[in-house]
Design a protein around this motif. Sequence first.
Motif, PDB file in Angstrom:
ATOM      1  N   SER A   1       8.752   0.570  -1.019  1.00 45.13           N
ATOM      2  CA  SER A   1       8.080   0.659  -0.815  1.00 45.13           C
ATOM      3  C   SER A   1       7.313   2.022   0.790  1.00 45.13           C
ATOM      4  CB  SER A   1       6.607  -0.453  -0.728  1.00 45.13           C
ATOM      5  OG  SER A   1       6.916  -0.730  -1.880  1.00 45.13           O
ATOM      6  N   VAL A   2       7.519   1.264   1.578  1.00 46.05           N
ATOM      7  CA  VAL A   2       7.111   1.857   2.543  1.00 46.05           C
ATOM      8  C   VAL A   2       8.142   3.463   2.266  1.00 46.05           C
ATOM      9  CG1 VAL A   2       7.112   2.363   4.878  1.00 46.05           C
ATOM     10  CG2 VAL A   2       6.279   1.051   4.183  1.00 46.05           C
ATOM     11  N   PHE A   3       9.332   3.092   2.375  1.00 46.61           N
ATOM     12  CA  PHE A   3       9.869   4.690   2.051  1.00 46.61           C
ATOM     13  C   PHE A   3       9.830   5.563   1.250  1.00 46.61           C
ATOM     14  CE2 PHE A   3      13.812   6.512   0.032  1.00 46.61           C
ATOM     15  CZ  PHE A   3      14.546   7.493   1.349  1.00 46.61           C
TER      16      PHE A   3
ATOM     17  N   PHE B   1      13.410 -14.742  -0.833  1.00 44.15           N
ATOM     18  CA  PHE B   1      13.625 -14.616   0.118  1.00 44.15           C
ATOM     19  C   PHE B   1      13.603 -13.144   1.021  1.00 44.15           C
ATOM     20  CE2 PHE B   1      13.383 -19.251   0.271  1.00 44.15           C
ATOM     21  CZ  PHE B   1      12.316 -19.107   1.112  1.00 44.15           C
ATOM     22  N   ILE B   2      14.984 -12.497  -0.019  1.00 39.75           N
ATOM     23  CA  ILE B   2      15.130 -11.190   0.853  1.00 39.75           C
ATOM     24  C   ILE B   2      14.507 -10.138   0.248  1.00 39.75           C
ATOM     25  CG2 ILE B   2      17.221  -8.986   0.601  1.00 39.75           C
ATOM     26  CD1 ILE B   2      18.536 -11.700   0.894  1.00 39.75           C
ATOM     27  N   VAL B   3      13.753 -10.762  -1.175  1.00 41.30           N
ATOM     28  CA  VAL B   3      13.077  -9.256  -2.219  1.00 41.30           C
ATOM     29  C   VAL B   3      11.632  -9.216  -1.305  1.00 41.30           C
ATOM     30  CG1 VAL B   3      11.148  -9.666  -3.605  1.00 41.30           C
ATOM     31  CG2 VAL B   3      13.347 -10.719  -4.148  1.00 41.30           C
ATOM     32  N   LEU B   4      10.982  -9.881  -0.039  1.00 48.36           N
ATOM     33  CA  LEU B   4      10.044  -9.130   0.744  1.00 48.36           C
ATOM     34  C   LEU B   4       9.890  -8.656   1.530  1.00 48.36           C
ATOM     35  CD1 LEU B   4       8.815 -13.081   1.715  1.00 48.36           C
ATOM     36  CD2 LEU B   4       7.968 -11.746  -0.128  1.00 48.36           C
ATOM     37  N   PRO B   5      11.083  -8.243   2.568  1.00 48.69           N
ATOM     38  CA  PRO B   5      11.680  -7.393   3.489  1.00 48.69           C
ATOM     39  C   PRO B   5      11.863  -5.952   2.579  1.00 48.69           C
ATOM     40  CG  PRO B   5      13.439  -8.888   4.095  1.00 48.69           C
ATOM     41  CD  PRO B   5      12.155  -9.587   2.448  1.00 48.69           C
TER      42      PRO B   5
ATOM     43  N   SER C   1      11.320   1.836   7.913  1.00 49.36           N
ATOM     44  CA  SER C   1      11.613   1.887   6.335  1.00 49.36           C
ATOM     45  C   SER C   1      13.574   1.928   6.617  1.00 49.36           C
ATOM     46  CB  SER C   1      10.680   2.360   5.727  1.00 49.36           C
ATOM     47  OG  SER C   1      11.337   3.869   5.676  1.00 49.36           O
ATOM     48  N   ILE C   2      14.368   2.328   6.422  1.00 47.59           N
ATOM     49  CA  ILE C   2      15.195   2.595   6.863  1.00 47.59           C
ATOM     50  C   ILE C   2      16.255   1.572   7.323  1.00 47.59           C
ATOM     51  CG2 ILE C   2      16.957   4.629   7.226  1.00 47.59           C
ATOM     52  CD1 ILE C   2      15.582   6.498   6.886  1.00 47.59           C
TER      53      ILE C   2
ATOM     54  N   SER D   1       7.310   7.627  11.871  1.00 43.91           N
ATOM     55  CA  SER D   1       7.655   6.476  12.977  1.00 43.91           C
ATOM     56  C   SER D   1       8.397   5.214  11.663  1.00 43.91           C
ATOM     57  CB  SER D   1       7.171   6.120  13.462  1.00 43.91           C
ATOM     58  OG  SER D   1       6.487   6.670  14.827  1.00 43.91           O
ATOM     59  N   LEU D   2       7.021   5.756  10.456  1.00 42.35           N
ATOM     60  CA  LEU D   2       7.009   4.434   9.284  1.00 42.35           C
ATOM     61  C   LEU D   2       8.834   4.231   8.455  1.00 42.35           C
ATOM     62  CD1 LEU D   2       3.305   4.614   7.939  1.00 42.35           C
ATOM     63  CD2 LEU D   2       4.411   2.576   9.207  1.00 42.35           C
ATOM     64  N   LEU D   3       8.564   5.968   8.965  1.00 37.45           N
ATOM     65  CA  LEU D   3       9.927   6.496   7.300  1.00 37.45           C
ATOM     66  C   LEU D   3      11.325   5.876   8.098  1.00 37.45           C
ATOM     67  CD1 LEU D   3      11.449   7.580   5.396  1.00 37.45           C
ATOM     68  CD2 LEU D   3      11.816   9.698   6.645  1.00 37.45           C
TER      69      LEU D   3
END
Length: 372
Positions: free
Chosen positions: A291-293, A281-285, A259-260, A254-256
């Motif tokens: 990181s998650v990916f 601002f775009i850096v945050l997402p 992230s995608i 689910s986390l993968l």
Amino acid sequence: MFYLAKKLGFDTLWIGYLQTMVGVVQLLGGPIFGRFADLFGARAAMCLSCAASVVYYGLLAIADSPLMLFIHKLPAVLMHSLPGAQMVVTDLTEPDKRADALGKLGLCFGIGMVAGSTLGGTLSTRYGETFAACVAAGGSFISFLLVWTFIPKHTKIQAPQDNTDKKSNAKSVFDLGEITRLMKFPGVAKTFTVKIISGLPSGIFQVMFSVIAMNFFQLAPEQNGYLMAYFGIVSMVIQGGVIGRLTSKYSENSLLLLSIGMSSLVGLAQVFMANVFQFCFIVLPMMFSLSVFNVITDSMLTKTVPSSDTGTMLGLCASVQSLLRTIGPTIGGFLYHNYGVASFGFIQFVVNMVVFVFMLRNMVNSKDEHRE
């Protein structure tokens, strides 16, 4: 390095060739480095990486021609500090806590990014690139001493081997069959395919970012250092305080998928990006999805192989990033020259949306089969 390359007359295309060379040598070295760690221990591998870093930055300090700038990249074949640290963490953690531990490791590297980028930008601006490279070489030597002193000699739990077995295994460091056999384990090929395809657009943007910072954002070295430090702070918060909580509540699949999907939306935002303030601002997402990916895919892949082969698997994971750095500059240079910065975001949006839909359909079909 990019500012030094520009002083030596490199244009965007030749900087791309320089980046491609780094990708090639690390692509070749990643699996062998991982295999070396499995056979001789993660500490020995990390010491090898630190020693290569000393040579790398030492050559950079004396680079005064385009040829020397290419030669100084050769030691990068053994420079795999992050995979080496991941090998230690993987050996010393339980599988169900591995993603959280790898995220915490990212927190440590985030601190390094903040301190290193800020210091590097300041030193380059005030004292020149040569002095900054000498400081980096000294820091790498200190890292060598720290690794040798504090990392255990043996981190894997395995049965003792006699001298004959050790000599036999030592000869198999360059055995491609031993490395590629890991791709036959269930789920490995699929996860690797997703890691390469989904990671390619963001990888292109990353390898071209220094060029974008200089030409599109018009940033000086010191300002670029502050921006990289901002990346590090965001990465520290996400990997140190967010990923662990997410992995305790949600499945890795689910986390993968999350992230995608978020990476696709980041690409859409980059299409309309006009200045560095919007990019902040775009850096945050963007950092969240990256990181998650990376953490989740590395965790999933190390769980699919025996503990004796986790180093080789992480070496293969590092080679994926090297592959992206190999083909990324060529593709990125072409896109930048012909279609501008917005093209990076558009491709990221389209590619990740396709992968997201494909994975979502597989997850739904898998659930339906279990119900039946």
